[in-house]
Design a protein around this motif. Structure first.
Motif, PDB file in Angstrom:
ATOM      1  N   MET A 185       0.145  76.020 -13.360  1.00 29.61           N
ATOM      2  CA  MET A 185      -0.848  77.022 -13.722  1.00 29.61           C
ATOM      3  C   MET A 185      -0.196  78.365 -14.031  1.00 29.61           C
ATOM      4  O   MET A 185      -0.850  79.262 -14.543  1.00 29.61           O
ATOM      5  CB  MET A 185      -1.852  77.198 -12.584  1.00 29.61           C
ATOM      6  CG  MET A 185      -2.718  75.977 -12.367  1.00 29.61           C
ATOM      7  SD  MET A 185      -3.741  76.021 -10.900  1.00 29.61           S
ATOM      8  CE  MET A 185      -4.431  77.620 -10.904  1.00 29.61           C
ATOM      9  N   SER A 186       1.069  78.520 -13.708  1.00 31.86           N
ATOM     10  CA  SER A 186       1.755  79.783 -13.928  1.00 31.86           C
ATOM     11  C   SER A 186       1.954  80.028 -15.416  1.00 31.86           C
ATOM     12  O   SER A 186       2.113  79.097 -16.205  1.00 31.86           O
ATOM     13  CB  SER A 186       3.112  79.768 -13.238  1.00 31.86           C
ATOM     14  OG  SER A 186       2.966  79.550 -11.863  1.00 31.86           O
ATOM     15  N   ASP A 187       1.962  81.299 -15.802  1.00 29.86           N
ATOM     16  CA  ASP A 187       2.203  81.645 -17.195  1.00 29.86           C
ATOM     17  C   ASP A 187       3.655  81.374 -17.568  1.00 29.86           C
ATOM     18  O   ASP A 187       4.553  81.517 -16.734  1.00 29.86           O
ATOM     19  CB  ASP A 187       1.915  83.120 -17.434  1.00 29.86           C
ATOM     20  CG  ASP A 187       0.443  83.444 -17.313  1.00 29.86           C
ATOM     21  OD1 ASP A 187      -0.362  82.525 -17.507  1.00 29.86           O
ATOM     22  OD2 ASP A 187       0.138  84.602 -17.029  1.00 29.86           O
ATOM     23  N   TYR A 188       3.893  80.979 -18.808  1.00 36.08           N
ATOM     24  CA  TYR A 188       5.247  80.799 -19.309  1.00 36.08           C
ATOM     25  C   TYR A 188       5.270  81.206 -20.769  1.00 36.08           C
ATOM     26  O   TYR A 188       4.271  81.174 -21.463  1.00 36.08           O
ATOM     27  CB  TYR A 188       5.744  79.362 -19.121  1.00 36.08           C
ATOM     28  CG  TYR A 188       4.853  78.317 -19.725  1.00 36.08           C
ATOM     29  CD1 TYR A 188       5.032  77.914 -21.040  1.00 36.08           C
ATOM     30  CD2 TYR A 188       3.842  77.731 -18.992  1.00 36.08           C
ATOM     31  CE1 TYR A 188       4.225  76.958 -21.609  1.00 36.08           C
ATOM     32  CE2 TYR A 188       3.022  76.769 -19.553  1.00 36.08           C
ATOM     33  CZ  TYR A 188       3.219  76.383 -20.851  1.00 36.08           C
ATOM     34  OH  TYR A 188       2.415  75.441 -21.409  1.00 36.08           O
ATOM     35  N   SER A 189       6.449  81.583 -21.221  1.00 34.28           N
ATOM     36  CA  SER A 189       6.593  82.077 -22.588  1.00 34.28           C
ATOM     37  C   SER A 189       7.245  81.006 -23.469  1.00 34.28           C
ATOM     38  O   SER A 189       7.712  79.976 -22.983  1.00 34.28           O
ATOM     39  CB  SER A 189       7.455  83.339 -22.590  1.00 34.28           C
ATOM     40  OG  SER A 189       8.774  83.020 -22.200  1.00 34.28           O
ATOM     41  N   ALA A 190       7.295  81.290 -24.757  1.00 34.65           N
ATOM     42  CA  ALA A 190       7.973  80.388 -25.686  1.00 34.65           C
ATOM     43  C   ALA A 190       9.464  80.301 -25.364  1.00 34.65           C
ATOM     44  O   ALA A 190      10.086  79.252 -25.535  1.00 34.65           O
ATOM     45  CB  ALA A 190       7.768  80.856 -27.124  1.00 34.65           C
ATOM     46  N   ARG A 191      10.024  81.389 -24.854  1.00 31.42           N
ATOM     47  CA  ARG A 191      11.434  81.382 -24.460  1.00 31.42           C
ATOM     48  C   ARG A 191      11.663  80.404 -23.305  1.00 31.42           C
ATOM     49  O   ARG A 191      12.650  79.664 -23.278  1.00 31.42           O
ATOM     50  CB  ARG A 191      11.877  82.780 -24.042  1.00 31.42           C
ATOM     51  CG  ARG A 191      13.340  82.838 -23.648  1.00 31.42           C
ATOM     52  CD  ARG A 191      13.730  84.251 -23.166  1.00 31.42           C
ATOM     53  NE  ARG A 191      15.117  84.333 -22.822  1.00 31.42           N
ATOM     54  CZ  ARG A 191      15.622  83.956 -21.649  1.00 31.42           C
ATOM     55  NH1 ARG A 191      14.832  83.473 -20.719  1.00 31.42           N
ATOM     56  NH2 ARG A 191      16.908  84.049 -21.416  1.00 31.42           N
ATOM     57  N   ASP A 192      10.730  80.379 -22.327  1.00 26.24           N
ATOM     58  CA  ASP A 192      10.839  79.445 -21.213  1.00 26.24           C
ATOM     59  C   ASP A 192      10.803  77.997 -21.697  1.00 26.24           C
ATOM     60  O   ASP A 192      11.552  77.148 -21.210  1.00 26.24           O
ATOM     61  CB  ASP A 192       9.704  79.667 -20.210  1.00 26.24           C
ATOM     62  CG  ASP A 192       9.770  81.016 -19.529  1.00 26.24           C
ATOM     63  OD1 ASP A 192      10.890  81.553 -19.370  1.00 26.24           O
ATOM     64  OD2 ASP A 192       8.704  81.539 -19.154  1.00 26.24           O
ATOM     65  N   VAL A 193       9.950  77.732 -22.672  1.00 23.61           N
ATOM     66  CA  VAL A 193       9.867  76.390 -23.248  1.00 23.61           C
ATOM     67  C   VAL A 193      11.177  76.042 -23.951  1.00 23.61           C
ATOM     68  O   VAL A 193      11.696  74.928 -23.805  1.00 23.61           O
ATOM     69  CB  VAL A 193       8.683  76.285 -24.228  1.00 23.61           C
ATOM     70  CG1 VAL A 193       8.689  74.952 -24.959  1.00 23.61           C
ATOM     71  CG2 VAL A 193       7.367  76.494 -23.501  1.00 23.61           C
ATOM     72  N   GLY A 194      11.742  76.988 -24.689  1.00 24.53           N
ATOM     73  CA  GLY A 194      13.011  76.755 -25.385  1.00 24.53           C
ATOM     74  C   GLY A 194      14.152  76.483 -24.431  1.00 24.53           C
ATOM     75  O   GLY A 194      14.964  75.575 -24.656  1.00 24.53           O
ATOM     76  N   VAL A 195      14.223  77.247 -23.354  1.00 23.90           N
ATOM     77  CA  VAL A 195      15.285  77.027 -22.350  1.00 23.90           C
ATOM     78  C   VAL A 195      15.108  75.654 -21.707  1.00 23.90           C
ATOM     79  O   VAL A 195      16.079  74.911 -21.526  1.00 23.90           O
ATOM     80  CB  VAL A 195      15.276  78.153 -21.292  1.00 23.90           C
ATOM     81  CG1 VAL A 195      16.174  77.803 -20.120  1.00 23.90           C
ATOM     82  CG2 VAL A 195      15.703  79.476 -21.915  1.00 23.90           C
ATOM     83  N   GLY A 196      13.881  75.297 -21.381  1.00 22.92           N
ATOM     84  CA  GLY A 196      13.631  73.974 -20.791  1.00 22.92           C
ATOM     85  C   GLY A 196      14.010  72.853 -21.732  1.00 22.92           C
ATOM     86  O   GLY A 196      14.589  71.838 -21.317  1.00 22.92           O
ATOM     87  N   PHE A 197      13.711  73.017 -23.019  1.00 20.62           N
ATOM     88  CA  PHE A 197      14.067  72.001 -24.002  1.00 20.62           C
ATOM     89  C   PHE A 197      15.588  71.883 -24.141  1.00 20.62           C
ATOM     90  O   PHE A 197      16.128  70.776 -24.223  1.00 20.62           O
ATOM     91  CB  PHE A 197      13.422  72.338 -25.350  1.00 20.62           C
ATOM     92  CG  PHE A 197      13.567  71.258 -26.368  1.00 20.62           C
ATOM     93  CD1 PHE A 197      12.834  70.092 -26.264  1.00 20.62           C
ATOM     94  CD2 PHE A 197      14.441  71.408 -27.434  1.00 20.62           C
ATOM     95  CE1 PHE A 197      12.959  69.081 -27.209  1.00 20.62           C
ATOM     96  CE2 PHE A 197      14.585  70.413 -28.383  1.00 20.62           C
ATOM     97  CZ  PHE A 197      13.839  69.241 -28.274  1.00 20.62           C
ATOM     98  N   ALA A 198      16.287  73.021 -24.134  1.00 18.17           N
ATOM     99  CA  ALA A 198      17.751  72.995 -24.224  1.00 18.17           C
ATOM    100  C   ALA A 198      18.368  72.303 -23.003  1.00 18.17           C
ATOM    101  O   ALA A 198      19.305  71.510 -23.140  1.00 18.17           O
ATOM    102  CB  ALA A 198      18.292  74.419 -24.356  1.00 18.17           C
ATOM    103  N   VAL A 199      17.818  72.572 -21.840  1.00 16.48           N
ATOM    104  CA  VAL A 199      18.313  71.919 -20.617  1.00 16.48           C
ATOM    105  C   VAL A 199      18.067  70.419 -20.699  1.00 16.48           C
ATOM    106  O   VAL A 199      18.923  69.609 -20.317  1.00 16.48           O
ATOM    107  CB  VAL A 199      17.637  72.529 -19.368  1.00 16.48           C
ATOM    108  CG1 VAL A 199      17.909  71.703 -18.130  1.00 16.48           C
ATOM    109  CG2 VAL A 199      18.105  73.967 -19.174  1.00 16.48           C
ATOM    110  N   MET A 200      16.895  70.016 -21.236  1.00 15.94           N
ATOM    111  CA  MET A 200      16.602  68.596 -21.403  1.00 15.94           C
ATOM    112  C   MET A 200      17.593  67.932 -22.356  1.00 15.94           C
ATOM    113  O   MET A 200      18.074  66.828 -22.099  1.00 15.94           O
ATOM    114  CB  MET A 200      15.180  68.399 -21.919  1.00 15.94           C
ATOM    115  CG  MET A 200      14.812  66.930 -22.062  1.00 15.94           C
ATOM    116  SD  MET A 200      13.548  66.576 -23.270  1.00 15.94           S
ATOM    117  CE  MET A 200      14.244  67.175 -24.777  1.00 15.94           C
ATOM    118  N   LEU A 201      17.918  68.625 -23.468  1.00 17.40           N
ATOM    119  CA  LEU A 201      18.870  68.053 -24.423  1.00 17.40           C
ATOM    120  C   LEU A 201      20.256  67.875 -23.821  1.00 17.40           C
ATOM    121  O   LEU A 201      20.901  66.852 -24.034  1.00 17.40           O
ATOM    122  CB  LEU A 201      18.952  68.938 -25.668  1.00 17.40           C
ATOM    123  CG  LEU A 201      17.766  68.868 -26.614  1.00 17.40           C
ATOM    124  CD1 LEU A 201      17.958  69.848 -27.775  1.00 17.40           C
ATOM    125  CD2 LEU A 201      17.565  67.463 -27.140  1.00 17.40           C
TER     126      LEU A 201
END
Length: 59
Positions: free
Chosen positions: A29-45
């Motif tokens: 439920m916490s707010d997150y930004s597009a940057r947070d999504v990008g960092v998470g995607f990079a960590v996943m890759l």
């Protein structure tokens, strides 16, 4: 031995990072930004590269 009869009116761990007036707050439920999504995607890759790339290169 701890004294169980003592009452605590304030839980300091509960007021870190969320609104105390909300009944319940969870991480999704916490707010997150597009940057947070990008960092998470990079960590996943990177994780996928380690998990699948190294074994494929080893053979």
């Amino acid at each position: 031995m701890a004294d169980d009869s003592e009452t605590v009116d304030h839980d300091s761990g509960a007021d870190v990072g969320h609104d105390l007036d909300d009944e319940r707050t969870t991480a999704p439920m916490s707010d997150y930004s597009a940057r947070d999504v990008g960092v998470g995607f990079a960590v996943m890759l990177v994780g996928a590269l380690i998990a699948f790339g190294i074994p494929l290169v080893a053979f």
